[in-house]
Design an enzyme around this catalytic site. Structure first.
Site, short mmCIF file in Angstrom:
data_model
loop_
_atom_site.label_atom_id
_atom_site.label_comp_id
_atom_site.label_asym_id
_atom_site.label_seq_id
_atom_site.Cartn_x
_atom_site.Cartn_y
_atom_site.Cartn_z
N GLU A 49 0.83 -1.22 0.00
CA GLU A 49 0.00 0.00 0.00
C GLU A 49 0.86 1.26 0.00
OE1 GLU A 49 -0.21 -2.28 2.45
OE2 GLU A 49 -2.22 -3.18 2.41
N LYS A 57 3.31 1.56 2.60
CA LYS A 57 3.55 1.77 4.04
C LYS A 57 4.96 2.31 4.27
CE LYS A 57 2.56 -2.50 5.01
NZ LYS A 57 2.13 -2.92 3.68
N GLY A 77 8.66 -5.77 1.52
CA GLY A 77 9.53 -4.95 0.69
C GLY A 77 9.05 -3.52 0.82
N HIS A 78 9.55 -2.82 1.85
CA HIS A 78 9.09 -1.45 2.09
C HIS A 78 10.02 -0.47 1.37
CE1 HIS A 78 6.70 -2.73 5.92
NE2 HIS A 78 6.24 -3.22 4.80
N GLN A 92 3.01 -6.40 5.17
CA GLN A 92 1.90 -6.99 4.40
C GLN A 92 0.62 -6.19 4.67
OE1 GLN A 92 3.94 -9.61 6.29
NE2 GLN A 92 5.23 -9.25 4.53
N THR A 101 -0.41 -14.62 4.26
CA THR A 101 0.90 -14.90 4.82
C THR A 101 0.67 -15.58 6.18
OG1 THR A 101 3.11 -14.00 5.22
CG2 THR A 101 1.24 -12.61 5.91
N LEU A 147 -2.34 8.53 -5.31
CA LEU A 147 -3.49 9.15 -5.96
C LEU A 147 -3.10 9.63 -7.37
CD1 LEU A 147 -6.47 10.00 -5.47
CD2 LEU A 147 -5.60 12.27 -4.92
N VAL A 160 1.13 11.72 -3.31
CA VAL A 160 1.01 11.97 -4.76
C VAL A 160 2.31 11.68 -5.52
CG1 VAL A 160 -0.93 13.60 -4.62
CG2 VAL A 160 1.42 14.45 -4.36
P1 IMP Z 1 4.64 -15.56 2.08
O1 IMP Z 1 4.43 -14.44 3.04
O2 IMP Z 1 5.99 -15.52 1.41
O3 IMP Z 1 4.36 -16.90 2.72
O4 IMP Z 1 3.58 -15.43 0.89
C1 IMP Z 1 2.19 -15.62 1.07
C2 IMP Z 1 1.39 -14.63 0.21
O5 IMP Z 1 1.58 -13.32 0.72
C3 IMP Z 1 1.84 -14.59 -1.26
O6 IMP Z 1 0.70 -14.33 -2.05
C4 IMP Z 1 2.76 -13.37 -1.31
O7 IMP Z 1 2.82 -12.79 -2.60
C5 IMP Z 1 2.07 -12.46 -0.32
N1 IMP Z 1 2.99 -11.50 0.32
C6 IMP Z 1 3.90 -11.77 1.27
N2 IMP Z 1 4.56 -10.65 1.64
C7 IMP Z 1 4.04 -9.66 0.91
C8 IMP Z 1 4.26 -8.24 0.87
O8 IMP Z 1 5.09 -7.69 1.60
N3 IMP Z 1 3.52 -7.54 -0.02
C9 IMP Z 1 2.58 -8.13 -0.82
N4 IMP Z 1 2.31 -9.43 -0.81
C10 IMP Z 1 3.04 -10.19 0.05
#
Ligand code: IMP
Length: 423
Positions: A13, A15, A39-40, A223, A238, A331, A413
């Site tokens: 989003e 974050k 991945g922030h 997440q 997750t 946005l 933005v």
């Molecule tokens: P895991 O967390 O690697 O076990 O993945 C489980 C699900 O969560 C998968 O669909 C990943 O693509 C998703 N996921 C895990 N971490 C992230 C994140 O930081 N951003 C977006 N999707 C995530």
């Protein structure tokens, strides 16, 4: 005072940027769940940093960053990140602490994660392959290895043998893969022991003392709500509690100490990996959002699935997280779209759902009830005051506020720290 920042969609989003922005006014930034799957992204002075395990406040040299017990720590990924930061002149010395009761992600967790997802066949989750689910599974199975165990060489070896017993049986008999030797893992990981030792703290005690002392703490969620193990789109989730409540268990602080909960939502929706996604756009509009929003995974590089803003989901997120306010990101990406849609309800089998349904059948096969709004064509990326936004952009924000019954206090933005409108 403790402020929690939580994702209200399927992660990604924005974050990282918001946490970096808010971190300026905080003393401590603490990650409470997830691991190297996150991945922030933070952009500072045209340089892009992607944080997987290190909290997103680290770019401020005077801030303390903490990795809580709810996080699963992969030492390889952690030190790659720390070394990368140090190469860029950002030192983490004496200001990055790790909870001694956090669990460790070890090489076999990553190997197993990848094999297990392959073996799921049609039920594959599309995990990040970072060993997240397998580390949390060991934790709940009571065969996990905590940071404090890793620091004691004999304890580590004993626990490694226990953890590998069944896994090696599976590797040999079922997966037909090479077995893993505890001795080898012990040898491969020993380079991290001294470095980790310097960072270990009893984080819960430290945070509680700092709270008593009046410090400002930002609890960083990874997440998002719909990847939460309990409230997400199970099983396509997750393995941790991403929701705001996870901050208490993942840091060791009482719910009574949390004063402010900020949700982050993108102005449209994205998802990486498998799983249902009602407002997904498998057409040129989805391609437009992916291209304009640069929607490729920060951890895996995978293209993200894109779709309209889903207010059914975010309304649920507002409730389950107890949001005090919302930040809307990206946005600017919607600029140029003639008609923008907001999902306000689902329909399935003659019934209208205004609430997020846990029933996968409904969620997978429902029709969407959309509201359509007029878009805008002006470039908004240089705008810093809410009143200067095109009227249709303000209408879009205000309509979402109305549906969710939550105020949108900040609008982002663009990717850099300054590209934010605070109302
Ligand atoms: P895991 O967390 O690697 O076990 O993945 C489980 C699900 O969560 C998968 O669909 C990943 O693509 C998703 N996921 C895990 N971490 C992230 C994140 O930081 N951003 C977006 N999707 C995530």
């Amino acid at each position: 005072m403790v402020t929690v920042v939580v994702g209200t969609q399927w992660g990604d989003e924005g974050k990282g940027k918001i946490i970096d922005y808010l971190a300026g006014g905080m003393d401590i930034i603490a990650r409470y769940q997830g691991g190297g799957n996150a991945g922030h992204t933070v952009v500072l002075e045209d340089k892009k940093y992607i944080f997987h395990l290190v909290p997103s406040g680290i770019l401020y040299p005077d801030k303390i960053c903490v990795i809580g017990n709810g996080v699963v720590v992969d030492p390889v990924s952690l030190f790659e990140e720390i070394d990368g930061l140090e190469k860029n002149g950002i030192s983490v010395e004496d200001r990055l602490f790790i909870a001694e009761n956090a669990h460790m992600t070890l090489p076999y967790h990553k190997i197993l994660d990848q094999i297990e997802d392959r073996f799921r066949g049609k039920g594959a989750l599309g995990t990040t392959g970072r060993g997240i689910g397998t580390t949390y599974a060991d934790k709940f199975n009571r065969i996990g290895i905590r940071v404090v165990d890793f620091l004691e060489e004999d304890v580590f070896m004993e626990k490694l043998k226990i953890a590998l017993e069944l896994k090696n049986y599976l590797f040999r008999e079922y997966y037909k893969e090479e077995m893993l030797s505890p001795e080898r893992i012990y040898e491969e990981t020993k380079i991290y022991r001294g470095r980790i030792k310097k960072m270990v703290r009893d984080v819960h005690r430290y945070l509680n003392e700092e709270i008593e002392d009046g410090k400002d703490i930002l609890a960083e969620g990874a997440q998002g709500t719909f990847l939460d193990i309990d409230f997400g789109t199970y099983p396509y989730v997750t393995a941790s509690n991403c929701i705001a409540g996870g901050a208490c268990t993942g840091l060791g602080i009482s719910p009574k100490k949390i004063s402010r909960i900020i949700g982050v939502a993108k102005s449209y929706t994205t998802r990486v990996g498998m799983g249902p996604f009602p407002t997904e756009l498998n057409n040129s509009e989805g391609d437009f959002l992916r291209k304009a929003g640069g929607e490729y995974g920060a951890t895996t590089g995978r293209p993200r699935r894109c779709g309209w803003f889903d207010a059914v989901l975010t309304r649920f997120a507002a409730s389950v997280n107890g949001l005090d306010e919302l930040v809307m990101t990206k946005l600017d990406v919607l600029t140029g779209i003639e008609k923008i849609k907001i999902a306000v309800a689902y329909e399935f089998d003659g019934r209208r759902y205004k609430e997020y349904p846990f029933n996968t059948k409904v969620f997978l096969h429902c029709d969407i009830v959309y509201e359509e709004m007029d878009g805008w064509s002006e470039d908004i990326s240089a705008i810093r005051s809410y009143s200067k936004l095109p009227v249709n952009a303000r209408r879009y924000i205000e309509r979402i506020e109305e549906i969710l019954n939550v105020s949108i206090r900040m609008v982002s933005v663009g990717s850099s720290r300054e590209q934010i409108i605070v109302r």
